[in-house]
Design an enzyme around this catalytic site. Structure first.
Site, PDB file in Angstrom:
ATOM      1  N   SER A 105      11.658   5.229   1.111  1.00 15.06           N
ATOM      2  CA  SER A 105      13.086   5.234   0.797  1.00 15.06           C
ATOM      3  C   SER A 105      13.759   3.921   1.200  1.00 15.06           C
ATOM      4  O   SER A 105      14.622   3.420   0.489  1.00 15.06           O
ATOM      5  CB  SER A 105      13.769   6.390   1.528  1.00 15.06           C
ATOM      6  OG  SER A 105      13.184   7.612   1.165  1.00 15.06           O
ATOM      7  N   LYS A 148       5.133  -2.101   8.104  1.00  9.90           N
ATOM      8  CA  LYS A 148       6.202  -1.312   7.483  1.00  9.90           C
ATOM      9  C   LYS A 148       7.471  -2.150   7.546  1.00  9.90           C
ATOM     10  O   LYS A 148       7.970  -2.451   8.633  1.00  9.90           O
ATOM     11  CB  LYS A 148       6.366  -0.002   8.254  1.00  9.90           C
ATOM     12  CG  LYS A 148       7.364   0.984   7.668  1.00  9.90           C
ATOM     13  CD  LYS A 148       7.339   2.261   8.509  1.00  9.90           C
ATOM     14  CE  LYS A 148       8.310   3.299   8.020  1.00  9.90           C
ATOM     15  NZ  LYS A 148       8.268   4.521   8.872  1.00  9.90           N
ATOM     16  N   ILE A 154       0.831  -1.215   0.000  1.00 10.67           N
ATOM     17  CA  ILE A 154       0.000   0.000   0.000  1.00 10.67           C
ATOM     18  C   ILE A 154       0.862   1.261   0.000  1.00 10.67           C
ATOM     19  O   ILE A 154       0.355   2.375   0.083  1.00 10.67           O
ATOM     20  CB  ILE A 154      -0.964   0.022   1.206  1.00 10.67           C
ATOM     21  CG1 ILE A 154      -0.216  -0.185   2.530  1.00 10.67           C
ATOM     22  CG2 ILE A 154      -2.064  -1.007   1.032  1.00 10.67           C
ATOM     23  CD1 ILE A 154      -1.083  -0.046   3.774  1.00 10.67           C
ATOM     24  N   GLY A 155       2.176   1.091  -0.107  1.00 12.92           N
ATOM     25  CA  GLY A 155       3.055   2.257  -0.154  1.00 12.92           C
ATOM     26  C   GLY A 155       4.508   1.851  -0.207  1.00 12.92           C
ATOM     27  O   GLY A 155       4.877   0.764   0.222  1.00 12.92           O
ATOM     28  N   ASP A 196       7.321  16.544  11.015  1.00 14.37           N
ATOM     29  CA  ASP A 196       7.148  16.209   9.591  1.00 14.37           C
ATOM     30  C   ASP A 196       5.662  16.163   9.242  1.00 14.37           C
ATOM     31  O   ASP A 196       5.205  15.262   8.545  1.00 14.37           O
ATOM     32  CB  ASP A 196       7.822  14.877   9.268  1.00 14.37           C
ATOM     33  CG  ASP A 196       7.988  14.652   7.757  1.00 14.37           C
ATOM     34  OD1 ASP A 196       7.959  15.657   7.001  1.00 14.37           O
ATOM     35  OD2 ASP A 196       8.140  13.497   7.351  1.00 14.37           O
ATOM     36  N   GLY A 213      12.052   0.970   2.406  1.00 14.42           N
ATOM     37  CA  GLY A 213      11.232  -0.238   2.444  1.00 14.42           C
ATOM     38  C   GLY A 213       9.827   0.007   1.974  1.00 14.42           C
ATOM     39  O   GLY A 213       9.530   1.029   1.358  1.00 14.42           O
ATOM     40  N   THR A 214       8.964  -0.937   2.294  1.00  9.91           N
ATOM     41  CA  THR A 214       7.612  -0.941   1.761  1.00  9.91           C
ATOM     42  C   THR A 214       6.603  -1.178   2.878  1.00  9.91           C
ATOM     43  O   THR A 214       6.916  -1.836   3.874  1.00  9.91           O
ATOM     44  CB  THR A 214       7.485  -2.059   0.692  1.00  9.91           C
ATOM     45  OG1 THR A 214       8.549  -1.907  -0.242  1.00  9.91           O
ATOM     46  CG2 THR A 214       6.170  -1.992  -0.044  1.00  9.91           C
ATOM     47  N   VAL A 215       5.388  -0.643   2.702  1.00  7.28           N
ATOM     48  CA  VAL A 215       4.300  -0.867   3.648  1.00  7.28           C
ATOM     49  C   VAL A 215       3.280  -1.802   2.997  1.00  7.28           C
ATOM     50  O   VAL A 215       2.875  -1.590   1.849  1.00  7.28           O
ATOM     51  CB  VAL A 215       3.618   0.460   4.053  1.00  7.28           C
ATOM     52  CG1 VAL A 215       2.499   0.189   5.052  1.00  7.28           C
ATOM     53  CG2 VAL A 215       4.635   1.428   4.640  1.00  7.28           C
TER      54      VAL A 215
END
Length: 327
Positions: free
Chosen positions: A35, A54, A31-32, A148, A37-39
């Site tokens: 920089s 994550k 789903i995302g 952020d 890794g991936t979710v």
């Protein structure tokens, strides 16, 4: 999140599936992509709910991120429990990866919503902004700064309630960073200065853009002003394509397109947050603002009490101003 390798986005590597299955998670689609890794979506067999996983690759991540920012993110998330913040469930570490299990917000992020539907109605902007306010009030009352805040880090649940996410730049400010002789507008708890420059240019306060020591509590409220403006106008208040131009724009009062109907109360809230630091609204100012109060889903008595208690004058032993150096 940025776009990454198509194959990795399609499905998690087999090694990840095996690790997650050992801990009771069935990993699904991506789903995302970020920089390092991936979710992924995943199903928790124990909790019987969908969660977000994550997965951070230690090979891709910098040593600074792995040794400083990631431990801090996990430390911060472990102490947070609030309805408008993404909940942390578990962290799992192997020799090659770190897996962070989080609450899943299935409605996407607010940036995607704006890109799809355009400017929010003022009631919807008020609803989301008041939820953000409650979440940030909770953070600040614990001495935690986000650093952020941006539309991409505001997720939506099934009922389109905001969930503040991504605490990679968050920091716990120790209470002994309070000072007594602070300006009357800014309370004692909002006087810590930092030299870690985080976040995105478009949402960054002028102090950060100038590379000056900045108050991270007030950098959060500046970012909230950028968010509110973007919710009601459907574009950022400042052009971030050129740093020199961006700095010049942040010194001026923001303007609004004449074709949009935005109440003066909403504009005033934006003006109060997008000011130079000495006059900028704190989260305590924002949570008490009449426009925000109209949309608050519940009384903020608890958050206000925590903030006011936090801002009591410190003991004489702690009457010094602390500057954070690269932390």
């Amino acid at each position: 999140m940025g776009k990454g390798d198509t194959q990795e986005v399609a499905q998690p590597p087999t090694a990840n599936r095996f690790v997650m299955e050992e801990y009771g998670y069935e990993v699904g689609k991506s789903i995302g992509n970020g920089s390092y890794g991936t979710v992924y979506e995943a199903y928790s067999r124990k909790q019987k709910v969908m969660v977000a996983v994550k997965i951070i690759s230690k090979k891709k991540a910098s040593e600074d991120y792995l040794n400083r920012f990631l431990p801090r993110e996990i430390q911060v998330m472990k102490v947070l429990r609030h309805k408008y913040l993404i909940n942390f469930y578990q962290a799992i570490e192997t020799t090659s990866r770190v897996y962070i299990i989080l609450e899943l917000a299935q409605g996407g992020d607010v940036l995607e919503w704006i890109q799809c539907y355009g400017a929010c109605s003022e009631p919807l902007a008020g609803k989301w902004f008041s939820q953000i306010t409650l979440g940030i009030a909770y953070l600040h009352s614990k001495g935690i700064v986000h650093r952020d805040l941006k539309l991409e880090n505001l997720l939506l649940d099934k009922q389109e309630n905001v969930k503040i996410s991504d605490f990679g730049f968050a920091k716990i400010v120790p209470s002994n960073h309070n000072v007594r002789n602070s300006p009357s507008h800014q309370m004692n708890c909002f006087t810590h200065l930092s030299k870690t420059y985080c976040g995105s240019f478009a949402y960054a306060c002028p102090e950060i853009l100038l590379g000056l020591p900045y108050n991270p509590f007030l950098s959060d409220t500046w970012s909230m002003g950028v968010i509110l403006y973007t919710l009601v106008v459907a574009r950022l208040p400042f052009d971030d394509t050129n740093l020199k131009k961006l700095l010049k724009e942040t010194r001026k009062e923001v303007t609004f397109p004449p074709n949009l109907t935005i109440s003066q109360e909403c504009k005033n809230m934006i003006f109060q947050t997008l000011r130079q630091a000495p006059k900028r609204a704190t989260i305590l100012d924002i949570i008490k603002d009449p426009w925000v109060l109209k949309f608050q889903p519940e009384q903020a008595t608890h958050e206000i009490r925590l903030l006011e208690n936090m801002c009591q004058p410190p003991s004489t032993a702690n009457r010094h101003q602390s500057v954070e150096i690269n932390t």
